[in-house]
Design a protein around this motif. Structure first.
Motif, PDB file in Angstrom:
ATOM      1  N   PRO A  79       0.782  -1.065  -0.094  1.00 13.97           N
ATOM      2  CA  PRO A  79      -0.048  -0.052  -0.047  1.00 13.97           C
ATOM      3  C   PRO A  79       0.787   1.242   0.149  1.00 13.97           C
ATOM      4  N   GLU A  80       2.003   1.107   0.852  1.00 16.35           N
ATOM      5  CA  GLU A  80       2.752   2.496   0.709  1.00 16.35           C
ATOM      6  C   GLU A  80       3.525   2.521  -0.145  1.00 16.35           C
ATOM      7  N   LEU A  81       3.952   1.464  -1.019  1.00 19.18           N
ATOM      8  CA  LEU A  81       4.500   1.717  -2.372  1.00 19.18           C
ATOM      9  C   LEU A  81       3.783   2.282  -3.387  1.00 19.18           C
ATOM     10  N   ILE A  82       2.577   1.973  -3.451  1.00 16.45           N
ATOM     11  CA  ILE A  82       1.455   2.295  -4.421  1.00 16.45           C
ATOM     12  C   ILE A  82       1.621   3.984  -4.187  1.00 16.45           C
ATOM     13  N   ASP A  83       1.475   4.354  -2.962  1.00 12.12           N
ATOM     14  CA  ASP A  83       1.221   5.794  -2.563  1.00 12.12           C
ATOM     15  C   ASP A  83       2.604   6.572  -3.015  1.00 12.12           C
ATOM     16  N   ILE A  84       3.735   5.917  -2.590  1.00  9.63           N
ATOM     17  CA  ILE A  84       4.912   6.523  -3.000  1.00  9.63           C
ATOM     18  C   ILE A  84       5.430   6.676  -4.338  1.00  9.63           C
TER      19      ILE A  84
ATOM     20  N   ALA B 113     -13.199  -0.385  -6.467  1.00 11.85           N
ATOM     21  CA  ALA B 113     -13.558  -0.542  -5.120  1.00 11.85           C
ATOM     22  C   ALA B 113     -13.065  -1.915  -4.624  1.00 11.85           C
ATOM     23  N   TYR B 114     -12.822  -2.843  -5.578  1.00 20.53           N
ATOM     24  CA  TYR B 114     -12.259  -4.188  -5.029  1.00 20.53           C
ATOM     25  C   TYR B 114     -10.829  -4.046  -4.738  1.00 20.53           C
ATOM     26  N   PHE B 115     -10.088  -3.348  -5.583  1.00 22.74           N
ATOM     27  CA  PHE B 115      -8.531  -3.077  -5.264  1.00 22.74           C
ATOM     28  C   PHE B 115      -8.541  -2.316  -4.104  1.00 22.74           C
ATOM     29  N   SER B 116      -9.482  -1.452  -3.756  1.00 29.49           N
ATOM     30  CA  SER B 116      -8.942  -0.536  -2.635  1.00 29.49           C
ATOM     31  C   SER B 116      -9.333  -1.373  -1.634  1.00 29.49           C
ATOM     32  N   ALA B 117     -10.363  -2.473  -1.364  1.00 36.07           N
ATOM     33  CA  ALA B 117     -10.509  -3.361  -0.266  1.00 36.07           C
ATOM     34  C   ALA B 117      -9.343  -4.368  -0.215  1.00 36.07           C
ATOM     35  N   LYS B 118      -8.544  -4.794  -1.280  1.00 39.64           N
ATOM     36  CA  LYS B 118      -7.597  -5.597  -1.271  1.00 39.64           C
ATOM     37  C   LYS B 118      -6.431  -4.745  -0.527  1.00 39.64           C
ATOM     38  N   LYS B 119      -6.109  -3.567  -1.028  1.00 39.42           N
ATOM     39  CA  LYS B 119      -5.012  -2.639  -0.847  1.00 39.42           C
ATOM     40  C   LYS B 119      -5.248  -2.340   0.977  1.00 39.42           C
TER      41      LYS B 119
ATOM     42  N   GLU C 243       3.186  -8.992  -8.316  1.00 39.71           N
ATOM     43  CA  GLU C 243       4.220  -8.892  -9.532  1.00 39.71           C
ATOM     44  C   GLU C 243       3.767  -7.941 -10.539  1.00 39.71           C
ATOM     45  N   LYS C 244       2.248  -7.728 -10.690  1.00 39.78           N
ATOM     46  CA  LYS C 244       1.817  -6.947 -11.538  1.00 39.78           C
ATOM     47  C   LYS C 244       1.998  -5.609 -10.682  1.00 39.78           C
ATOM     48  N   ILE C 245       1.531  -5.389  -9.831  1.00 40.75           N
ATOM     49  CA  ILE C 245       1.611  -4.023  -8.895  1.00 40.75           C
ATOM     50  C   ILE C 245       3.151  -3.666  -9.133  1.00 40.75           C
TER      51      ILE C 245
END
Length: 96
Positions: free
Chosen positions: A16-21, A38-44, A55-57
């Motif tokens: 989650p922090e890597l996505i934000d950074i 919405a599904y992505f947010s829940a998983k995050k 890996e995709k992220i």
């Protein structure tokens, strides 16, 4: 051998922090994963990523800031104890 597992756990917790950074918006990353936002947010929030999703992220968000953060995190978590900055080390070695 357990160092690999430790690094993977660190990576999972850091997603989650890597996505934000990275500077990418959640909607963009969700689209790249072919997920509803919405599904992505829940998983995050839950952190229940599959290996393929992680890996995709990482492929999607990879940049210098993300790489630097991961390097710093791995070093901090895998090598506990006192550390010093590169500038301090160079000074102590008489390099500068």
């Amino acid at each position: 051998m357990t160092n690999i597992i430790t690094q993977y756990k660190i990576l999972l917790n850091a997603v989650p922090e890597l996505i934000d950074i990275s500077g990418y918006k959640n909607e963009y990353v969700a689209q790249k994963l072919q997920m509803r936002p919405a599904y992505f947010s829940a998983k995050k929030q839950k952190g229940n990523w599959t290996i393929e999703e992680v890996e995709k992220i990482l492929r999607t968000i990879s940049n210098k800031d993300v790489d630097d953060y991961l390097d710093k995190t791995f070093i901090k978590e895998c090598f506990t104890g006192d550390t010093m900055s590169a500038a301090t080390f160079e000074k102590k070695m008489g390099w500068k």
